[in-house]
Design a protein around this motif. Structure first.
Motif, short mmCIF file in Angstrom:
data_model
loop_
_atom_site.label_atom_id
_atom_site.label_comp_id
_atom_site.label_asym_id
_atom_site.label_seq_id
_atom_site.Cartn_x
_atom_site.Cartn_y
_atom_site.Cartn_z
N PHE A 145 0.81 -1.23 0.00
CA PHE A 145 0.00 0.00 0.00
C PHE A 145 0.84 1.27 0.00
O PHE A 145 0.53 2.24 0.69
CB PHE A 145 -0.96 0.00 1.20
N ASN A 146 1.94 1.24 -0.74
CA ASN A 146 2.69 2.48 -0.96
C ASN A 146 3.17 2.52 -2.40
O ASN A 146 3.01 1.56 -3.15
CB ASN A 146 3.87 2.60 0.01
N LEU A 147 3.76 3.64 -2.77
CA LEU A 147 4.11 3.86 -4.17
C LEU A 147 5.35 3.08 -4.61
O LEU A 147 5.63 2.99 -5.81
CB LEU A 147 4.32 5.35 -4.42
N ALA A 148 6.10 2.54 -3.66
CA ALA A 148 7.29 1.77 -4.02
C ALA A 148 6.87 0.42 -4.62
O ALA A 148 5.96 -0.23 -4.12
CB ALA A 148 8.18 1.54 -2.81
N VAL A 149 7.53 0.04 -5.69
CA VAL A 149 7.22 -1.23 -6.33
C VAL A 149 8.05 -2.32 -5.66
O VAL A 149 9.27 -2.38 -5.83
CB VAL A 149 7.52 -1.19 -7.85
N GLY A 150 7.39 -3.17 -4.88
CA GLY A 150 8.08 -4.23 -4.15
C GLY A 150 7.94 -5.57 -4.82
O GLY A 150 7.62 -5.68 -6.00
N THR A 151 8.17 -6.62 -4.04
CA THR A 151 8.16 -7.99 -4.54
C THR A 151 6.78 -8.61 -4.37
O THR A 151 6.19 -8.54 -3.29
CB THR A 151 9.19 -8.85 -3.79
N VAL A 152 6.29 -9.21 -5.42
CA VAL A 152 4.99 -9.88 -5.33
C VAL A 152 5.16 -11.23 -4.64
O VAL A 152 6.27 -11.76 -4.54
CB VAL A 152 4.36 -10.09 -6.72
N ARG A 153 4.06 -11.78 -4.16
CA ARG A 153 4.11 -13.08 -3.49
C ARG A 153 3.63 -14.16 -4.44
O ARG A 153 2.44 -14.46 -4.53
CB ARG A 153 3.25 -13.06 -2.23
N ASP A 154 4.58 -14.73 -5.19
CA ASP A 154 4.25 -15.86 -6.04
C ASP A 154 4.11 -17.13 -5.19
O ASP A 154 4.75 -17.25 -4.13
CB ASP A 154 5.34 -16.09 -7.09
N VAL A 155 3.29 -18.06 -5.64
CA VAL A 155 3.12 -19.34 -4.95
C VAL A 155 3.46 -20.45 -5.94
O VAL A 155 2.77 -20.64 -6.94
CB VAL A 155 1.69 -19.52 -4.42
N ASP A 156 4.54 -21.19 -5.65
CA ASP A 156 4.94 -22.33 -6.47
C ASP A 156 4.42 -23.61 -5.82
O ASP A 156 4.68 -23.87 -4.64
CB ASP A 156 6.45 -22.39 -6.63
N VAL A 157 3.71 -24.43 -6.57
CA VAL A 157 3.11 -25.65 -6.03
C VAL A 157 3.50 -26.83 -6.89
O VAL A 157 3.62 -26.72 -8.12
CB VAL A 157 1.57 -25.50 -5.97
N LEU A 158 3.75 -27.98 -6.24
CA LEU A 158 4.09 -29.20 -6.98
C LEU A 158 2.95 -29.57 -7.92
O LEU A 158 1.78 -29.55 -7.53
CB LEU A 158 4.36 -30.35 -6.02
N ALA A 159 3.33 -29.95 -9.14
CA ALA A 159 2.31 -30.28 -10.14
C ALA A 159 2.20 -31.78 -10.38
O ALA A 159 1.17 -32.25 -10.86
CB ALA A 159 2.63 -29.58 -11.46
N ASN A 160 3.26 -32.54 -10.05
CA ASN A 160 3.24 -33.99 -10.30
C ASN A 160 4.29 -34.66 -9.44
O ASN A 160 4.99 -34.00 -8.66
CB ASN A 160 3.46 -34.30 -11.79
N LEU A 161 4.42 -35.98 -9.59
CA LEU A 161 5.37 -36.75 -8.79
C LEU A 161 6.81 -36.58 -9.29
O LEU A 161 7.74 -37.02 -8.61
CB LEU A 161 5.00 -38.24 -8.82
#
Length: 281
Positions: A145-161
């Motif tokens: 909630f400020n004007l600085a462009v920070g890091t987004v919160r990506d979510v990496d999830v296992l897709a297979n074995l």
């Protein structure tokens, strides 16, 4: 044929047949009660080893599906939040457009500014509430909630074995809030400037909706595909270890007849030595 009181071959043969029938009856009884023809390595070592490997794959696959479902929960909540923000943007634009009217009185302009501020407060509340299991991907990680462009919160999830992953991309909708909050519509001139900024933030929201929708579809497709693989694996496991209950039941009935016949034969064979007693009467 030699008749002896010490050795009774007929009785021994009948006894072996009875013991064999009893052993088979116990095996069939276990098969019928458990529904499985391979219950351990003693039944069939190679097939049991294969079955154990398949059971491990099924459990691991279930864990992967659980992770995918969790990620879908995050995506659905985020998409609902982004959609609510998108709907709210229409009201925000309306207020900005009204604020750009040169015919407004000072009092009207102040009322519009208050309404604008309330809409932005509602936008922030929506973003803050778009959280699932403690994760909010609509707000950047470091200083939201400020004007600085920070890091987004990506979510990496296992897709297979095999260890492949799917990324649920985080968004920066809090940046849109911050930029709009930095504007005001206290005068028509300011409102016109805010309208230019609004168009950029509207595009930001639209892009977020597109990415979230795409990521959610990918998660759903992967879940369906993996579930299909697990269903096929379970079917293969069943083919290896599951018993044909109808056939086992029929065999159980046949064995019961064998047991009865073997018991009767053993009784008859055991009566043989009694005949010898007649020779001494």
């Amino acid at each position: 044929m030699v008749m002896s009181i010490n050795t009774n071959p007929e009785a021994l043969t009948a006894l072996r047949n009875l013991e064999s029938a009893n052993r088979r009856a116990a095996t069939i009884g276990d098969t019928v009660s458990t529904g499985q023809k391979v219950r351990g390595a003693a039944d069939d070592a190679s097939n049991f080893a294969i079955a154990q490997g398949l059971r491990g794959d099924i459990k691991a696959g279930g864990a992967v599906i659980q992770g995918l479902n969790n990620a879908k929960g995050i995506a659905k909540v985020a998409l609902a939040g982004a959609t609510a923000v998108s709907d709210l943007m229409a009201d925000i634009r309306k207020k900005i457009t009204e604020g750009a009217n040169e015919g407004n009185t000072t009092q009207q302009q102040a009322i519009l500014q208050d309404d604008y501020g309330e809409l932005l407060a509602q936008m922030r509340q929506i973003l803050e509430n778009s959280e699932y299991n403690g994760i909010n991907i609509l707000i950047e990680v470091a200083i939201p909630f400020n004007l600085a462009v920070g890091t987004v919160r990506d979510v990496d999830v296992l897709a297979n074995l095999e260890g492949d992953t799917i990324r649920l991309r985080g968004q920066r909708l809090d940046l849109a809030y911050a930029r709009l909050s930095n504007e005001d519509i206290s005068t028509p001139a300011n409102a016109l400037a805010a309208l230019t900024q609004f168009e950029q933030d509207q595009q930001l929201v639209n892009d977020a909706l597109g990415e979230l929708g795409s990521d959610l579809r990918q998660l759903e497709l992967q879940t369906e595909q993996l579930q299909g693989v697990l269903d096929a694996t379970e079917e293969g496991l069943g083919n290896i270890v599951d018993a044909d209950i109808a056939r086992a039941s029929a065999e159980q009935s046949a064995i019961q007849v064998r047991q009865q016949l073997a018991t009767q034969t053993l009784g008859i064979a055991n009566q043989g030595p009694q005949v010898l007693l007649g020779l001494f009467q």
